[in-house]
Design a protein around this motif. Structure first.
Motif, PDB file in Angstrom:
ATOM      1  N   ARG A  68       1.008 -13.038 -10.890  1.00  0.00           N
ATOM      2  CA  ARG A  68       0.415 -12.076  -9.465  1.00  0.00           C
ATOM      3  C   ARG A  68       1.735 -13.029  -8.473  1.00  0.00           C
ATOM      4  O   ARG A  68       2.562 -12.426  -7.396  1.00  0.00           O
ATOM      5  CB  ARG A  68      -0.707 -13.817  -8.657  1.00  0.00           C
ATOM      6  N   LEU A  72       3.173 -10.183  -6.115  1.00  0.00           N
ATOM      7  CA  LEU A  72       3.346  -9.852  -4.871  1.00  0.00           C
ATOM      8  C   LEU A  72       4.185 -10.349  -3.931  1.00  0.00           C
ATOM      9  O   LEU A  72       4.589 -10.391  -2.736  1.00  0.00           O
ATOM     10  CB  LEU A  72       1.434 -11.030  -4.094  1.00  0.00           C
ATOM     11  N   ASN A  73       5.553 -10.953  -4.755  1.00  0.00           N
ATOM     12  CA  ASN A  73       6.306 -11.694  -4.199  1.00  0.00           C
ATOM     13  C   ASN A  73       7.503 -11.210  -4.477  1.00  0.00           C
ATOM     14  O   ASN A  73       9.054 -11.502  -4.336  1.00  0.00           O
ATOM     15  CB  ASN A  73       6.074 -13.246  -4.795  1.00  0.00           C
ATOM     16  N   ASP A  94      -7.698  -7.949  -8.002  1.00  0.00           N
ATOM     17  CA  ASP A  94      -7.997  -8.583  -6.271  1.00  0.00           C
ATOM     18  C   ASP A  94      -6.369  -7.924  -5.908  1.00  0.00           C
ATOM     19  O   ASP A  94      -5.625  -8.038  -4.569  1.00  0.00           O
ATOM     20  CB  ASP A  94      -8.288  -9.438  -5.831  1.00  0.00           C
ATOM     21  N   ILE A  95      -5.495  -8.129  -6.979  1.00  0.00           N
ATOM     22  CA  ILE A  95      -4.287  -7.170  -6.412  1.00  0.00           C
ATOM     23  C   ILE A  95      -3.653  -5.871  -5.994  1.00  0.00           C
ATOM     24  O   ILE A  95      -3.037  -6.187  -4.907  1.00  0.00           O
ATOM     25  CB  ILE A  95      -3.088  -8.684  -7.409  1.00  0.00           C
ATOM     26  N   PRO A  97      -5.559  -3.628  -4.349  1.00  0.00           N
ATOM     27  CA  PRO A  97      -5.978  -2.991  -2.947  1.00  0.00           C
ATOM     28  C   PRO A  97      -5.090  -3.692  -1.831  1.00  0.00           C
ATOM     29  O   PRO A  97      -4.878  -3.206  -1.072  1.00  0.00           O
ATOM     30  CB  PRO A  97      -7.328  -3.809  -3.017  1.00  0.00           C
ATOM     31  N   GLN A  98      -3.959  -4.809  -2.488  1.00  0.00           N
ATOM     32  CA  GLN A  98      -3.112  -5.442  -2.032  1.00  0.00           C
ATOM     33  C   GLN A  98      -2.065  -4.262  -1.860  1.00  0.00           C
ATOM     34  O   GLN A  98      -0.696  -4.768  -1.182  1.00  0.00           O
ATOM     35  CB  GLN A  98      -2.793  -6.820  -1.689  1.00  0.00           C
ATOM     36  N   LEU A  99      -2.071  -3.593  -2.556  1.00  0.00           N
ATOM     37  CA  LEU A  99      -0.164  -2.842  -3.033  1.00  0.00           C
ATOM     38  C   LEU A  99      -1.000  -1.256  -2.558  1.00  0.00           C
ATOM     39  O   LEU A  99       0.517  -0.016  -3.128  1.00  0.00           O
ATOM     40  CB  LEU A  99       0.171  -3.166  -4.498  1.00  0.00           C
ATOM     41  N   LYS A 100      -1.410  -1.111  -1.788  1.00  0.00           N
ATOM     42  CA  LYS A 100      -1.442   0.473  -1.045  1.00  0.00           C
ATOM     43  C   LYS A 100      -0.386   1.148  -1.172  1.00  0.00           C
ATOM     44  O   LYS A 100      -0.172   2.342  -0.579  1.00  0.00           O
ATOM     45  CB  LYS A 100      -2.665   0.544   0.007  1.00  0.00           C
ATOM     46  N   HIS A 101       0.116   0.652  -0.291  1.00  0.00           N
ATOM     47  CA  HIS A 101       2.408   1.209  -0.143  1.00  0.00           C
ATOM     48  C   HIS A 101       2.480   1.756  -0.840  1.00  0.00           C
ATOM     49  O   HIS A 101       3.790   2.011  -0.661  1.00  0.00           O
ATOM     50  CB  HIS A 101       2.472  -0.074   0.731  1.00  0.00           C
ATOM     51  N   ARG A 104       1.158   3.804  -8.163  1.00  0.00           N
ATOM     52  CA  ARG A 104      -0.043   2.735  -8.570  1.00  0.00           C
ATOM     53  C   ARG A 104      -0.296   3.986  -9.409  1.00  0.00           C
ATOM     54  O   ARG A 104      -0.296   5.142  -9.489  1.00  0.00           O
ATOM     55  CB  ARG A 104      -0.666   1.939  -8.465  1.00  0.00           C
ATOM     56  N   ASN A 128      -7.775   2.533  -7.083  1.00  0.00           N
ATOM     57  CA  ASN A 128      -6.757   1.523  -7.218  1.00  0.00           C
ATOM     58  C   ASN A 128      -5.520   2.189  -8.050  1.00  0.00           C
ATOM     59  O   ASN A 128      -4.670   1.799  -7.912  1.00  0.00           O
ATOM     60  CB  ASN A 128      -7.052   0.530  -7.432  1.00  0.00           C
TER      61      ASN A 128
END
Length: 347
Positions: A68, A72-73, A94-95, A97-101, A104, A128
């Motif tokens: 994580r 994410l960081n 859950d990680i 969906p936060q990386l749509k930018h 993948r 995803n």
């Protein structure tokens, strides 16, 4: 240069070696970071990739937390996930969906349909991932019919022109006169074999897979040596397996460089062992070990001589020793094509 991050968690050689096969082809134009918890990571060369190791014994919670933190960081321009869409322990659910930018990419090695259905992975992958690449496992893989799927040949850590010839490969196994003193070759078996002991056929036991299976290959090597006294048995493994005579053991990475010396290989039916033997053209007598997600028996029945008992392996080796192998002069490396497919996700 852009940075590619490859998620390669898993307990054996497969995920890491496959990721290095891709990464080394991409490093000319991209920075490549590989995240792994393989216990074999310290035995493999980095191949110009930045290999970040999570301790294999870190525990589930600690491993997920480190994944994580990295995803994410830290900064990267493309995420490539090997085999497990939701992560080895579900930690990517859950990680992602936060990386749509960022692009993948899922690398879809053959996996159990039970795993696909249990976690509704068809819909998860479509939501995803931007692309799915199937690295030589065939169009019957469980997710192979998705519209975002692309196919390549198997990914190999060496191109055909990079492999040593038979004489050099024998030296990597501690045979012939190319290893004169410690330090002359990368093998742990440095002692030169006297000419009288260099026998006609070479049976190579590839002791890959999980660490707990190494003792089986040690036992297999002694049975093969007893059954074929006219042949030379060598065991390729990161450490000498329990029960393996010390003089049989060789440690060399990557193992594909030793295959041109072998007349027959005995090993498991993992991704790398099967596809490397097929590419080099050496027959593989394969034991299909049980895995939670990997279908080794499907792979073995398609590309190797699948056996279940040591007695069956001995009979199969005896049959294969009298056959002349077709050694291809060249073979495609799907990792080259995969780099181009991934780069297209940026355009």
């Amino acid at each position: 240069m852009s940075t590619w991050l490859i998620y390669a968690l898993g307990g054996g050689w497969g995920h890491l070696t496959r990721s290095l096969s891709l990464g080394r082809m991409a490093t000319r134009y991209h920075n490549v970071r590989i995240l792994t918890n393989s216990p074999y990571a310290t035995y493999l060369r980095g191949e110009d990739c930045d290999v970040q190791i999570i301790a294999p014994d870190a525990g589930f919670g600690a491993t997920c937390e480190q994944v994580r933190d990295v995803l994410l960081n830290t900064r990267y321009d493309c995420l490539i996930v090997d085999t497990f869409p939701r992560g080895l322990g579900g930690e990517l659910a859950d990680i992602l969906p936060q990386l749509k930018h960022i692009p993948r990419i899922l690398i879809h090695r053959d996996i159990s349909p039970v795993y696909i259905h249990r976690f509704a992975l068809r819909s998860f992958v479509k939501e995803n991932f931007d692309a799915v690449i199937v690295p030589g496992e065939g169009e019957d893989s469980p997710l192979a019919d998705l519209p975002i799927v692309h196919y390549t040949s198997p990914w190999l850590i060496r191109n055909a022109e990079e492999l040593p010839d038979r004489k050099k490969a024998r030296s990597l196994l501690g045979l012939d006169a190319l290893c004169h003193k410690p330090g002359d070759c990368k093998s742990q078996l440095h002692k030169q074999t006297p000419p009288a002991e260099v026998r006609k056929k070479i049976i190579l036991v590839c002791a890959a897979g999980q660490a707990s299976e190494l003792s089986f290959f040690g036992k297999l090597s002694t049975h093969l040596d007893a059954a074929f006294p006219e042949a030379t048995v060598r065991v390729l493994a990161p450490v000498c397996p329990e029960g393996c005579p010390r003089q049989f053991w060789v440690s060399h990475s990557p193992g594909i460089e030793c295959l041109p010396a072998a007349d027959v290989v005995a090993g498991g039916a993992g991704y790398n062992t099967v596809h490397e033997c097929a590419a080099v053209g050496v027959p593989l007598v394969a034991f299909a070990f049980k895995r939670l997600y990997d279908r080794q028996k499907v792979r073995a029945l398609r590309c190797a001589y699948c056996v279940e008992e040591i007695e069956d392996a001995i009979a199969t080796v005896a049959m294969l020793q009298n056959q002349v192998s077709n050694r291809p002069a060249d073979y495609p490396n799907g990792a080259v094509e995969a780099v181009r497919l991934i780069e297209k996700q940026f355009t």
